[in-house]
Design an enzyme around this catalytic site. Structure first.
Site, PDB file in Angstrom:
ATOM      1  N   SER A 119      93.496  35.386 -15.880  1.00 21.70           N
ATOM      2  CA  SER A 119      93.477  34.398 -15.252  1.00 21.70           C
ATOM      3  C   SER A 119      91.997  33.930 -14.096  1.00 21.70           C
ATOM      4  CB  SER A 119      94.053  33.087 -15.207  1.00 21.70           C
ATOM      5  OG  SER A 119      94.849  32.968 -15.993  1.00 21.70           O
ATOM      6  N   GLU A 152      85.757  33.627 -21.385  1.00 16.85           N
ATOM      7  CA  GLU A 152      84.694  33.995 -20.455  1.00 16.85           C
ATOM      8  C   GLU A 152      84.589  34.813 -20.498  1.00 16.85           C
ATOM      9  OE1 GLU A 152      85.027  31.004 -16.508  1.00 16.85           O
ATOM     10  OE2 GLU A 152      86.529  32.513 -16.470  1.00 16.85           O
ATOM     11  N   ASN A 190      88.564  28.925 -13.889  1.00 19.39           N
ATOM     12  CA  ASN A 190      89.157  28.251 -13.295  1.00 19.39           C
ATOM     13  C   ASN A 190      88.801  28.271 -11.488  1.00 19.39           C
ATOM     14  OD1 ASN A 190      91.430  28.479 -15.233  1.00 19.39           O
ATOM     15  ND2 ASN A 190      92.300  30.261 -14.689  1.00 19.39           N
TER      16      ASN A 190
HETATM   17  N1  3HC Z   1      99.123  23.806 -29.179  1.00 18.43           N
HETATM   18  C1  3HC Z   1      98.145  24.561 -30.373  1.00 18.43           C
HETATM   19  N2  3HC Z   1      96.980  23.794 -30.839  1.00 18.43           N
HETATM   20  C2  3HC Z   1      97.189  22.291 -30.174  1.00 18.43           C
HETATM   21  C3  3HC Z   1      97.755  21.760 -29.439  1.00 18.43           C
HETATM   22  C4  3HC Z   1      98.379  22.975 -28.648  1.00 18.43           C
HETATM   23  N3  3HC Z   1      99.493  23.059 -27.068  1.00 18.43           N
HETATM   24  N4  3HC Z   1      97.561  20.551 -28.382  1.00 18.43           N
HETATM   25  C5  3HC Z   1      96.529  20.151 -29.503  1.00 18.43           C
HETATM   26  N5  3HC Z   1      96.596  21.129 -30.413  1.00 18.43           N
HETATM   27  C6  3HC Z   1      95.534  21.583 -31.418  1.00 18.43           C
HETATM   28  C7  3HC Z   1      95.833  20.075 -32.734  1.00 18.43           C
HETATM   29  O1  3HC Z   1      96.405  20.796 -33.233  1.00 18.43           O
HETATM   30  C8  3HC Z   1      94.532  19.872 -33.199  1.00 18.43           C
HETATM   31  O2  3HC Z   1      94.471  20.282 -33.874  1.00 18.43           O
HETATM   32  P1  3HC Z   1      93.476  19.611 -35.538  1.00 18.43           P
HETATM   33  O3  3HC Z   1      91.828  19.885 -35.287  1.00 18.43           O
HETATM   34  O4  3HC Z   1      93.178  21.049 -36.324  1.00 18.43           O
HETATM   35  O5  3HC Z   1      93.839  19.433 -36.252  1.00 18.43           O
HETATM   36  C9  3HC Z   1      93.359  19.348 -32.219  1.00 18.43           C
HETATM   37  O6  3HC Z   1      94.465  20.310 -30.818  1.00 18.43           O
HETATM   38  C10 3HC Z   1      93.080  19.123 -31.506  1.00 18.43           C
HETATM   39  O7  3HC Z   1      94.692  18.063 -30.999  1.00 18.43           O
HETATM   40  P2  3HC Z   1      94.709  16.123 -31.200  1.00 18.43           P
HETATM   41  O8  3HC Z   1      93.692  15.665 -31.639  1.00 18.43           O
HETATM   42  O9  3HC Z   1      95.766  16.607 -31.155  1.00 18.43           O
HETATM   43  O10 3HC Z   1      94.493  16.243 -29.159  1.00 18.43           O
HETATM   44  P3  3HC Z   1      93.163  16.015 -28.414  1.00 18.43           P
HETATM   45  O11 3HC Z   1      92.155  15.569 -29.510  1.00 18.43           O
HETATM   46  O12 3HC Z   1      94.031  15.017 -27.339  1.00 18.43           O
HETATM   47  O13 3HC Z   1      93.551  17.257 -28.384  1.00 18.43           O
HETATM   48  C11 3HC Z   1      93.284  19.215 -25.851  1.00 18.43           C
HETATM   49  C12 3HC Z   1      94.055  18.389 -27.482  1.00 18.43           C
HETATM   50  C13 3HC Z   1      92.395  20.034 -26.975  1.00 18.43           C
HETATM   51  C14 3HC Z   1      94.344  20.309 -25.871  1.00 18.43           C
HETATM   52  C15 3HC Z   1      92.611  18.715 -25.615  1.00 18.43           C
HETATM   53  O14 3HC Z   1      94.031  17.393 -24.589  1.00 18.43           O
HETATM   54  C16 3HC Z   1      92.045  19.167 -23.963  1.00 18.43           C
HETATM   55  O15 3HC Z   1      90.688  19.766 -24.675  1.00 18.43           O
HETATM   56  N6  3HC Z   1      92.999  19.651 -22.939  1.00 18.43           N
HETATM   57  C17 3HC Z   1      91.774  19.793 -22.067  1.00 18.43           C
HETATM   58  C18 3HC Z   1      92.652  21.497 -22.010  1.00 18.43           C
HETATM   59  C19 3HC Z   1      92.073  22.467 -21.192  1.00 18.43           C
HETATM   60  O16 3HC Z   1      91.484  22.154 -20.088  1.00 18.43           O
HETATM   61  N7  3HC Z   1      92.981  23.614 -20.969  1.00 18.43           N
HETATM   62  C20 3HC Z   1      92.285  25.171 -20.258  1.00 18.43           C
HETATM   63  C21 3HC Z   1      92.719  24.705 -19.566  1.00 18.43           C
HETATM   64  S1  3HC Z   1      92.224  25.663 -17.806  1.00 18.43           S
HETATM   65  C22 3HC Z   1      92.953  27.613 -18.507  1.00 18.43           C
HETATM   66  O17 3HC Z   1      93.649  27.305 -20.059  1.00 18.43           O
HETATM   67  C23 3HC Z   1      92.479  28.484 -17.794  1.00 18.43           C
HETATM   68  C24 3HC Z   1      93.861  29.726 -17.789  1.00 18.43           C
HETATM   69  O18 3HC Z   1      93.589  30.457 -17.257  1.00 18.43           O
HETATM   70  C25 3HC Z   1      94.663  28.749 -16.658  1.00 18.43           C
END
Ligand code: 3HC
Length: 407
Positions: A119, A152, A190
């Site tokens: 990360s 990335e 990040n």
């Molecule tokens: N695991 C796997 N799949 C998931 C999931 C999870 N935790 N949460 C949701 N999904 C899937 C759903 O099954 C759905 O799939 P589909 O399109 O095939 O039906 C799709 O994601 C969309 O889900 P939902 O419609 O139920 O829910 P949302 O529209 O609320 O989307 C989300 C969920 C995609 C997680 C959205 O809220 C989002 O983009 N959140 C921001 C996440 C983010 O910022 N991530 C980056 C963080 S930083 C990082 O990871 C770096 C690391 O180094 C710390």
């Protein structure tokens, strides 16, 4: 070089997700861990993502089984003699990563690419521990990796162009959006997220608003989830690793919020531990409220500060401006990375921080940061590229030119 077979070292949730992503595009992958429990967790994660698709009628159960058959879970390195790329997703400790890379060197062919899903840690430092730093590269997936489009790609100092090209092509073959980012602590996304998450936690600890209010305000503003829901999903231990590293590299402007440290010390690591900023189930937590009261009573945090969305979003925009100054990525890649990596939107459009600043007006953002600096301290000090543009009259959409040009 084409990639015909991949390996992921370090199973668990992230390893399992990456294995799912690779097999979804039809490639075989070896999933290796030293702990059978982690391996089982990784396989369970991959299965649950496929099962979700089956339940939604997006794939048949037999297709799911054929995809899962492409994963070879293992506790040994026996299957590594013909892998083209290894993605390591082991714990975020440089010593562990370097030791694993040394082991891999002994079992993989000379041409195997070593990619790290770290990360924040230095790719160049990992490369230096191997005899082939030209084959070492960062390949950073975003959580949930099966959903988030961004990967990335981070070359280290000694990574050669062929390795970069191969990994970009590999990421595209996984139906991801690769963005090549210059190496810096936290890379791009990040690095931008951390000041925002930190500021949310500072505002919460100072009693400026509740977690629910802050999360709601941020979702209304255009992020898909609020900062506390996000940190609880990512795991506070994961955020702590990133945060500590960025604090040690960038200094005070990334200093962790005292409340964050207290939550980690109390073992409230987010959804996976049943409790983080929120209780699962339950929502707003009495225990967290007590921690906030105790922090305020002991004088460890200020009181009487106010919450505004700008208090969280302007530091993120400011950090993006610093990345412009340091040429960490092109302006459009900075924007695209935040859209594809975090689902950022503004006014109903999928746009990143520099476009958002142009829409708000760079003079408004600059003035907001200056006021926040007066109220809350120098972590809000405006970045030079922002100041310069305002001085030059490049105020964003309203003048036709800001970070970007506007027709
Ligand atoms: N695991 C796997 N799949 C998931 C999931 C999870 N935790 N949460 C949701 N999904 C899937 C759903 O099954 C759905 O799939 P589909 O399109 O095939 O039906 C799709 O994601 C969309 O889900 P939902 O419609 O139920 O829910 P949302 O529209 O609320 O989307 C989300 C969920 C995609 C997680 C959205 O809220 C989002 O983009 N959140 C921001 C996440 C983010 O910022 N991530 C980056 C963080 S930083 C990082 O990871 C770096 C690391 O180094 C710390």
């Amino acid at each position: 070089m084409y990639i015909f077979k991949a390996a992921v070292v370090g199973a668990g949730t992230m390893g399992g997700e990456i294995a799912q992503v690779i097999t979804f595009s039809g490639l075989p992958v070896v999933l290796k861990d030293i702990d059978q429990k982690m391996l089982d967790a990784g396989m369970a994660k991959a299965r649950s993502i496929y099962q979700n698709r089956v339940d939604k009628g997006k794939m048949s159960a037999s297709d799911m089984e054929s995809k899962l058959d492409l994963i070879t879970p293992t506790l040994t390195y026996d299957e590594f003699e013909d892998v083209d790329i290894v993605i390591e997703a082991v714990p975020e400790k440089m010593g562990i990563k370097q030791a694993v890379l040394k082991e891999l060197e002994g079992v993989c062919p000379e041409q195997t690419i070593f990619a790290s899903n770290t990360s924040a840690l230095s790719i160049s430092e990992m490369g230096a521990a191997t005899g082939k730093p030209h084959k070492m590269i960062g390949m950073h997936f975003f959580n949930p990796a099966s959903v988030m489009k961004l990967v990335e790609i981070i070359p280290g100092l000694d990574t050669d162009q062929e390795t970069i090209d191969d990994v970009v092509m590999f990421a595209e073959s996984l139906r991801k959006l690769p963005v090549v980012v210059q190496e810096c602590p936290g890379f791009l996304v990040n690095r931008l997220l951390m000041p925002y998450l930190n500021e949310a936690t500072k505002a919460l600890g100072e009693g400026a608003a509740t977690a629910t209010n802050i999360d709601q305000a941020i979702v209304e503003w255009g992020m898909p989830m609020g900062p506390f829901t996000l940190m609880d999903m990512l795991g506070l231990d994961v955020c702590a690793h990133v945060g500590e590293h960025l604090y040690s590299e960038y200094g005070e402007r990334m200093s962790p919020a005292p409340l964050f440290t207290k939550l980690v010390e109390a073992g409230r690591l987010g959804q996976k531990s049943g409790a983080g900023f929120y209780d699962y189930p339950g929502g707003e937590s009495e225990a967290v409220k007590e921690m906030i009261d105790a922090l305020q009573t002991s004088g460890e945090v200020s009181t009487g500060t106010t919450f505004s969305v700008e208090r969280l979003m302007y530091p993120l925009i400011n950090e993006a401006a610093l990345c412009v100054q340091e040429n960490i990525a092109s302006l459009s890649d900075i924007d695209m990375s935040m859209v594809a990596g975090t689902g950022m939107t503004y006014g109903g459009e999928r746009v990143g921080p520099l476009v958002i600043a142009d829409k708000i007006g760079l003079d408004t953002v600059l003035q907001g940061l200056q006021e926040l600096e007066k109220e809350l301290g120098f972590r809000f000090r405006p970045a030079r590229p922002l100041k310069l543009r305002v001085q030059a009259g490049h105020l964003g959409e309203k003048t036709g030119k800001g970070f970007h040009e506007h027709a």
